[in-house]
Design a protein around this motif. Structure first.
Motif: not given
Ligand SMILES: *[C@@H]1O[C@H](CO)[C@@H](O)[C@H](O)[C@H]1NC(C)=O
Length: 502
Positions: A187-188, A191, A212-213, A215-216
């Motif tokens: 799930l990148t 938010r 670690p997962f 960060a966003n």
């Molecule tokens: C955070 O967002 C960036 C850009 O959308 C993405 O490439 C990255 O994988 C994300 N990091 C995580 C830990 O989900």
């Protein structure tokens, strides 16, 4: 004739007012088209046990009126001209009785953005095909589920859903936690992560493994897990670099916490207490959590609180801190029913000029101070105060306060809830308030259109109202920065629009 884009804007402002939207459907074809789009954008199925007809052990149970309504709702929402408009699907209550109609309907809702599957009770396999159906939905970004989707069969299907921005898991169990890390890794775009209610399966180790997962992540919630200490929790939160909004359950004695540098919104749920010591600790805990953060919103949630003037005064310390440290950023302070002193009211109002919302309890002195200072608050649009017994608030008190301010639009004083709205006059839209007083104890009304004396303004006013409808900020700039448009303002505007068509 009103242009369609203008109509979209007007009706969109009514999207939470279903009853008025239904009425708008009857005006003409354009109204019907736009209003029904909005009406079908959210499908809510909430079957409460009380509406289920009595079961008899031999014959099949007859369907109750509400169940028939749900059948009809799903059927009409699935029609080709409605189905693409369904953006939100919420399933609550006793979901069993939906079993036949649900899957075919979900198949037609191709533009779903938000899905909530939070039944109180459901058959084990009811949601299995639904989850499989949701797997490849690029439009789906918000998903909230409870344990109905977390058993051995459903959890693997659930965790195949990707592309989410917001994920809410109520009472996450071991089964889902086993799969969660892998899922978070996919799930990148995530938010917001909300882990709510009983989170007993989340141990400090599990919590750390999320870091670690996430960060966003900008918003995070955590329910109760007794194995997690304050230190574990705030260590964890401090490692999330983008975190701005946090909702936590307070249940532990405090320990020092590292600062959350970006925190803008904090909601704290806690148990009731009449004990000064407990309240002091709660406030100290909140103070530590917000120290150094650009905090804008603080809310306390608790079902009960003491209601006399001897209630704990620990919240004065919080107000003092906010007045010194957060006077530039603070926008909303919701102390629920907790008491603050007259000195705190003075301090808060004199230092936090940007305050827009205040919910608190006051003693009679505090109320007098509140009354005196409200006119000086240039952004305070919503205030809810409970004045301790033996004080008796009158509707006139509340009306006077509302009229003394240029910006206050929603005021609750004890049982009196008063809302200001716009009144139109011959030569333009005027600001004086109409007062709609109602008792607070009654549930909030479904925002049905009140009888407006000015619902049919003279024709000369129409261009102005219509221009105002197209540019909401232009209407509202007559007052400094009201941050929300009030429903009855909009009713007035749409009523004007309706007059043209008549
Ligand atoms: C955070 O967002 C960036 C850009 O959308 C993405 O490439 C990255 O994988 C994300 N990091 C995580 C830990 O989900």
């Amino acid at each position: 004739m009103i242009q369609n884009d203008l109509l979209c804007l007007i009706l969109d402002l009514l999207k939470d007012d279903k009853l008025t939207l239904c009425r708008c459907c009857l005006v003409n074809q354009e109204f019907n088209h736009i209003a029904s789009k909005l009406l079908y954008s959210e499908v809510v199925l909430n079957i409460r046990p009380s509406v289920i007809a009595f079961a008899s052990s031999t014959s099949p149970r007859p369907r109750s009126r509400y169940e028939k309504f749900c059948d009809a709702l799903l059927a009409s929402a699935s029609l080709p001209h409605n189905a693409p408009n369904v953006k939100i699907l919420r399933i609550k209550g006793y979901a069993d009785s939906l079993s036949e109609a649900l899957l075919p309907a979900v198949k037609t809702f191709e533009n779903l953005q938000t899905v909530e599957i939070m039944p109180d009770k459901s058959e084990d396999d009811l949601f299995t095909p639904i989850l499989a159906e949701l797997e490849n939905r690029p439009s789906l970004v918000n998903l909230h589920v409870n344990s109905a989707c977390m058993d051995e069969t459903n959890a693997p299907l659930l965790t195949r859903i990707e592309g989410l921005r917001t994920l809410g898991l109520e009472r996450p169990n071991r089964m889902i936690l086993l799969l969660l890390l892998g899922w978070l890794g996919r799930l990148t775009s995530l938010r917001e992560l909300h882990l709510t209610r009983d989170c007993g399966s989340i141990t400090p180790g599990v919590l750390r493994s999320f870091v670690p997962f996430l960060a966003n992540i900008t918003a995070f919630s955590l329910g109760i897990s007794y194995s997690i200490t304050d230190a574990d929790l705030f260590d964890f939160l401090a490692q999330l670099p983008c975190l701005e909004t946090v909702k936590l359950r307070h249940y532990l004695p405090s320990s020092p916490v590292p600062p959350l540098k970006r925190l803008r919104s904090l909601t704290v749920c806690h148990d009731e207490s009449e004990d000064d010591d407990v309240v002091d600790k709660l406030c100290a805990w909140v103070l530590r959590a917000i120290t150094g953060a650009p905090i804008e919103h603080i809310r306390f949630c608790c079902d009960e609180y003491p209601t006399d003037a001897k209630a704990p005064r620990g919240f004065d310390v919080l107000v003092e801190h906010l007045s010194h440290e957060n006077s530039d950023t603070l926008r909303a302070l919701d102390l629920n029913g907790w008491l603050i002193s007259a000195e705190s009211v003075t301090l808060l109002f004199e230092s936090c000029a940007g305050l827009e919302e205040l919910v608190t309890a006051l003693d009679p002195d505090g109320f007098a101070e509140f009354k005196r200072l409200v006119p000086t608050m240039k952004h305070l649009h919503t205030a809810e105060v409970r004045v301790c017994a033996p004080f008796i608030a009158s509707a006139e008190d509340a009306a006077q306060i509302l009229q003394s301010s240029e910006v206050l639009r929603r005021l609750t004083v004890n049982e009196w809830k008063i809302e200001g709205s716009w009144v139109s006059e011959e030569d333009g839209v005027r600001a004086p308030f109409t007062l709609v007083a109602r008792e607070r104890s009654s549930p909030p009304p479904p925002l049905s259109p009140p009888a407006f004396p000015a619902a049919r303004p003279p024709p000369s006013l129409l261009p102005l109202l219509l221009a105002a409808a197209a540019l909401p900020h232009a209407v509202l700039s007559a007052r400094p920065r009201p941050s929300r448009l009030h429903c009855s303002d909009v009713l007035l505007l749409s009523a004007a629009a309706l007059t043209v068509l008549d």
